[in-house]
Design an enzyme around this catalytic site. Sequence first.
Site, short mmCIF file in Angstrom:
data_model
loop_
_atom_site.label_atom_id
_atom_site.label_comp_id
_atom_site.label_asym_id
_atom_site.label_seq_id
_atom_site.Cartn_x
_atom_site.Cartn_y
_atom_site.Cartn_z
N ASP A 100 8.68 1.04 5.83
CA ASP A 100 7.35 1.12 5.22
C ASP A 100 6.34 1.42 6.31
OD1 ASP A 100 4.90 0.46 3.55
OD2 ASP A 100 6.44 -0.22 2.14
N PHE A 132 8.14 7.75 4.52
CA PHE A 132 9.25 8.34 3.75
C PHE A 132 9.09 9.85 3.55
CE2 PHE A 132 7.17 5.58 0.24
CZ PHE A 132 6.18 6.51 -0.07
N ASP A 147 15.77 0.04 2.00
CA ASP A 147 14.75 -0.10 0.96
C ASP A 147 13.55 0.74 1.39
OD1 ASP A 147 13.12 -0.82 -1.10
OD2 ASP A 147 13.26 -2.99 -0.77
N VAL A 148 13.46 1.93 0.81
CA VAL A 148 12.50 2.96 1.25
C VAL A 148 11.14 2.68 0.60
CG1 VAL A 148 12.06 5.44 1.26
CG2 VAL A 148 14.41 4.60 1.44
N GLY A 149 10.12 2.42 1.43
CA GLY A 149 8.84 1.96 0.89
C GLY A 149 9.01 0.56 0.32
N GLY A 150 9.78 -0.25 1.06
CA GLY A 150 10.20 -1.56 0.54
C GLY A 150 9.15 -2.65 0.61
N GLY A 151 7.91 -2.27 0.96
CA GLY A 151 6.82 -3.25 0.95
C GLY A 151 7.07 -4.36 1.95
N HIS A 161 6.62 6.63 -9.05
CA HIS A 161 5.49 6.74 -10.00
C HIS A 161 4.13 6.74 -9.29
CE1 HIS A 161 4.96 2.11 -10.90
NE2 HIS A 161 5.06 2.35 -9.61
N SER A 200 12.01 1.43 -5.03
CA SER A 200 11.52 0.51 -6.06
C SER A 200 10.01 0.70 -6.24
CB SER A 200 11.85 -0.93 -5.65
OG SER A 200 11.09 -1.86 -6.40
C1 LIG Z 1 4.00 0.09 -5.22
S1 LIG Z 1 4.44 -0.42 -3.59
C2 LIG Z 1 6.16 -0.88 -3.86
C3 LIG Z 1 6.68 -1.80 -2.79
C4 LIG Z 1 8.12 -2.27 -3.00
N1 LIG Z 1 9.08 -1.15 -3.02
C5 LIG Z 1 8.23 -3.09 -4.27
O1 LIG Z 1 8.83 -2.62 -5.24
O2 LIG Z 1 7.69 -4.19 -4.27
C6 LIG Z 1 4.56 1.14 -2.73
C7 LIG Z 1 4.92 1.02 -1.27
O3 LIG Z 1 4.98 2.34 -0.70
C8 LIG Z 1 4.52 2.22 0.63
N2 LIG Z 1 4.14 3.55 1.13
C9 LIG Z 1 3.09 4.34 0.76
N3 LIG Z 1 3.11 5.48 1.43
C10 LIG Z 1 4.19 5.43 2.26
C11 LIG Z 1 4.77 6.35 3.19
N4 LIG Z 1 4.23 7.56 3.43
N5 LIG Z 1 5.90 5.98 3.84
C12 LIG Z 1 6.46 4.76 3.62
N6 LIG Z 1 5.97 3.85 2.73
C13 LIG Z 1 4.85 4.20 2.07
C14 LIG Z 1 3.36 1.27 0.53
O4 LIG Z 1 2.99 0.73 1.79
C15 LIG Z 1 3.93 0.23 -0.45
O5 LIG Z 1 4.58 -0.81 0.23
#
Ligand SMILES: C[S@@+](CC[C@H](N)C(=O)[O-])C[C@H]1O[C@@H](n2cnc3c(N)ncnc32)[C@H](O)[C@@H]1O
Length: 251
Positions: free
Chosen positions: A116, A144, A91-95, A162, A158
């Site tokens: 993340d 990422f 889960d890439v950028g999976g919060g 955007h 996810s």
């Molecule tokens: C809108 S949130 C979505 C979180 C999760 N995927 C969800 O749907 O609930 C965007 C996520 O991208 C992460 N993020 C931002 N820049 C990043 C980076 N360079 N590498 C990894 N994660 C990153 C943030 O920390 C955040 O958790």
Amino acid sequence: MAGAAPEGYKTLLDINCAGGRADLAFVELLETITTGAPAYQHRYGRGFWADLDAHPELRRSFDAQMNWRFRAQAPQIAGRFDWTRFSEILDVGGGDGTVLTAILATHSDLRGRVLDLAPTAAAASARFTAAGLDDRASAISGSFFDPLPGGADVYLLSDILHDWDDEHARRILARCRRAAAPDGTVVVIEPVLGRGAGTAFDLFMLMCFSGRERTVDEITRLAADCDLVLRHAEPVADGRTALEFGITPAV
Ligand SMILES: C[S@@+](CC[C@H](N)C(=O)[O-])C[C@H]1O[C@@H](n2cnc3c(N)ncnc32)[C@H](O)[C@@H]1O
């Protein structure tokens, strides 16, 4: 409102929390309209993600808001998309692991990792432990925009693309493409224009991140630039669509 507001709801309204602080940057919208640069950066002197890095309490409030907004959608994503074809998810950028926890709780044969930024990866790790998932879930601290770990058979994005302009969105998709095996899968889940996303969200993404909401065709074209081919797109949660991509053989 009767009784106390839920914690996540407060993060939307409180100007000291990430959501309220971001909304305040709308007063600099003219900057975005005239120069294309994010109003958020103009108002606060740094971009949204750098601002969260500089203020740990803002990051905690953002993670809480992300968790709160998905209280209904995470179980829908877990139940409506066919995850049973896979054995391991990245889960890439999976919060903070909200979505992955819901998927693993629904599918006991699956394993997964969240990647993340450091503080959020730590929050995901704590969530997996609290959910009793330590044997099947873990969190990786990283970006990422750097090479992603291989070995997963599905790479999930996810609500990630955007947040970014086309160039950065392509870089993220290309990282997934490079990490995935030749028979691998990349799944993009987000609101798409005409199916959950409208002008208000589109404007917010532009003002805050230089991001944008896109149509299914626009996301498909970005993915095609990264040698990913659309298998299908289907509604997966209230206001959200899943676009599943396979890998195009390199020529
Ligand atoms: C809108 S949130 C979505 C979180 C999760 N995927 C969800 O749907 O609930 C965007 C996520 O991208 C992460 N993020 C931002 N820049 C990043 C980076 N360079 N590498 C990894 N994660 C990153 C943030 O920390 C955040 O958790």
